[in-house]
Design a protein around this motif. Structure first.
Motif, PDB file in Angstrom:
ATOM      1  N   ASP A   7      56.497  39.277  -0.297  1.00 57.77           N
ATOM      2  CA  ASP A   7      56.334  38.590   0.981  1.00 57.77           C
ATOM      3  C   ASP A   7      55.180  39.198   1.783  1.00 57.77           C
ATOM      4  O   ASP A   7      54.758  38.647   2.793  1.00 57.77           O
ATOM      5  CB  ASP A   7      57.633  38.643   1.801  1.00 57.77           C
ATOM      6  N   HIS A   8      54.682  40.367   1.342  1.00 61.11           N
ATOM      7  CA  HIS A   8      53.510  40.995   1.978  1.00 61.11           C
ATOM      8  C   HIS A   8      52.305  40.833   1.061  1.00 61.11           C
ATOM      9  O   HIS A   8      52.420  41.014  -0.156  1.00 61.11           O
ATOM     10  CB  HIS A   8      53.733  42.495   2.195  1.00 61.11           C
ATOM     11  N   ASN A  48      52.966  46.383   0.288  1.00 61.63           N
ATOM     12  CA  ASN A  48      54.434  46.399   0.241  1.00 61.63           C
ATOM     13  C   ASN A  48      54.821  45.393  -0.838  1.00 61.63           C
ATOM     14  O   ASN A  48      54.676  44.177  -0.647  1.00 61.63           O
ATOM     15  CB  ASN A  48      55.013  46.003   1.609  1.00 61.63           C
ATOM     16  N   GLU A  50      58.310  49.974  -0.631  1.00 63.84           N
ATOM     17  CA  GLU A  50      59.426  49.260  -1.258  1.00 63.84           C
ATOM     18  C   GLU A  50      59.373  49.338  -2.792  1.00 63.84           C
ATOM     19  O   GLU A  50      59.685  48.372  -3.486  1.00 63.84           O
ATOM     20  CB  GLU A  50      59.503  47.804  -0.777  1.00 63.84           C
ATOM     21  N   ASP A  80      67.190  40.015   1.372  1.00 62.93           N
ATOM     22  CA  ASP A  80      66.138  39.417   2.191  1.00 62.93           C
ATOM     23  C   ASP A  80      66.385  37.966   2.575  1.00 62.93           C
ATOM     24  O   ASP A  80      65.924  37.526   3.619  1.00 62.93           O
ATOM     25  CB  ASP A  80      64.783  39.541   1.494  1.00 62.93           C
TER      26      ASP A  80
HETATM   27 CA    CA Z   1      60.705  43.956   2.984  1.00 64.57          CA
END
Ligand code: CA
Ligand code: NDP
Length: 318
Positions: free
Chosen positions: A300-301, A30, A76, A41
């Motif tokens: 963030d992933h 992601n 995403e 976010d």
């Molecule tokens: Ca996200």
């Protein structure tokens, strides 16, 4: 003038007797939609400059180029047509994109279009047999979540593999929806992989990559772990006992607090595929006190990267 990349190593699994030429390297990632990262976010510990597309796009490409997977599954993706598709095509990848019908990116000022799932495969290694974009349903009602299901034939072994990428509904309170969406995906896959109904030996091996937005004790995880396909989650191989998921695949700080959890998975058919290697996770220290994303890492992933090979057919009796 930027912090070093994470120094991640492949952990080799088992006896390693798989012929190296036939290893299939798969990445699940992601990548964080540009519009969501900058617009919705609220990664309060990440400087805005680190979130700019002009920086992030190089780090995203660098991640792919570092590991050179044969198959890349992303969620995403909101820069497919202008960046990822053309740049990766130049590196030999063919691809498919499935936008979300009502992407939250569209609500962000200056957005670059809807985000969605994307699937890239090394054209020199795989021949495309079929690809379908699916809008996941819940009790026959179409939802805002999608999947791509692609069937590929390996040019070395001649064997087929069915690869799916998905991004299930986020946030707590939606566990039931994730579970129903997961069941719907499994239902679609049933029709793709079953060459001869009732003959599981003829079934095409499955690789299912996703941001499931579900921790390992959620219902949707159990559904995949106990499905009739005989799936297993590849990243469990990183653990000492081989039975435990990693501690995190995403780690971020929002105004509501820190979120460190395992939400991303690579599922594979354990009867027909073997995990040869798994890319380890960066340590808490490497990730740093401000967590992700950061100047070192664009999402963030974390990416999940595994090497698979086809298990040899076992000849039983006559
Ligand atoms: Ca996200
Ligand atoms: P989801 O709940 O699946 O989440 C969408 C995205 O938000 C995911 O990529 C998810 O990332 C991220 N996310 C998860 N938790 C948070 C959080 N706490 N804060 C910020 N972002 C988070 O949404 P849907 O796809 O079902 O989209 C529906 C939402 O989009 C609705 O809220 C709708 O109002 C909004 N929308 C608004 C539009 C507009 O024009 N204003 C247009 C279209 C949609 P991850 O998976 O990494 O957790």
């Amino acid at each position: 003038d930027r912090p070093p990349r994470f120094d991640r190593k492949f952990v080799h699994i088992g006896d390693g007797d798989g012929a190296p030429s036939s290893v299939i390297r798969v990445m699940q990632w992601n990548i964080l939609a540009q519009a969501l990262g900058e617009g919705l976010d609220n990664f309060v510990m990440c400087p805005l400059e680190a979130l700019s597309w002009s920086r992030r796009k190089y780090l995203i490409m660098e991640e792919v180029l570092t590991y050179r997977p044969h198959i890349v599954c992303m969620q995403e993706v909101d820069h497919y047509y202008d960046t990822l598709q053309p740049v990766l095509a130049g590196l030999g990848y063919s691809s498919h994109f499935c936008p979300k019908p009502w992407s939250p990116c569209l609500g962000v000022e200056g957005n670059n279009g809807p985000d969605g799932c994307a699937l890239f495969y090394d054209e020199s290694r795989f021949e495309l047999l079929d690809s379908v974009n699916i809008r996941l349903s819940a009790m026959r009602i179409p939802t805002n979540q999608v999947a791509i299901v692609t069937t590929l034939r390996c040019r070395i072994t001649g064997k087929c593999v069915c690869v799916a990428v998905t991004h299930l509904k986020a946030r707590s309170g939606w566990e039931w929806l994730r579970s129903t969406q997961g069941s719907d995906l499994l239902w679609h896959l049933q029709n793709v992989v079953q060459k001869q109904p009732g003959d599981p030996a003829a079934d095409i091996p499955l690789l299912i990559c996703g941001d499931f937005n579900a921790v390992p004790n959620e219902e949707v995880y159990r559904r995949f772990a106990t499905s009739p396909f005989g799936l297993d989650s590849a990243y469990k191989k990183l653990s000492r006992d081989g039975l435990t998921e990693p501690e995190y695949t995403t780690w971020k700080i929002r105004p509501t607090g820190e979120c460190c959890s395992t939400l991303d998975y690579i599922w594979y058919t354990k009867d027909t595929l073997r995990v040869d290697a798994v890319l380890d996770m960066p340590t808490e220290e490497e990730i740093g006190p401000n967590r992700l994303p950061s100047f070192s890492y664009p999402s963030d992933h974390l990416s999940l990267v595994c090497d698979f090979s086809f298990k040899e057919e076992e000849w039983e009796g006559n």
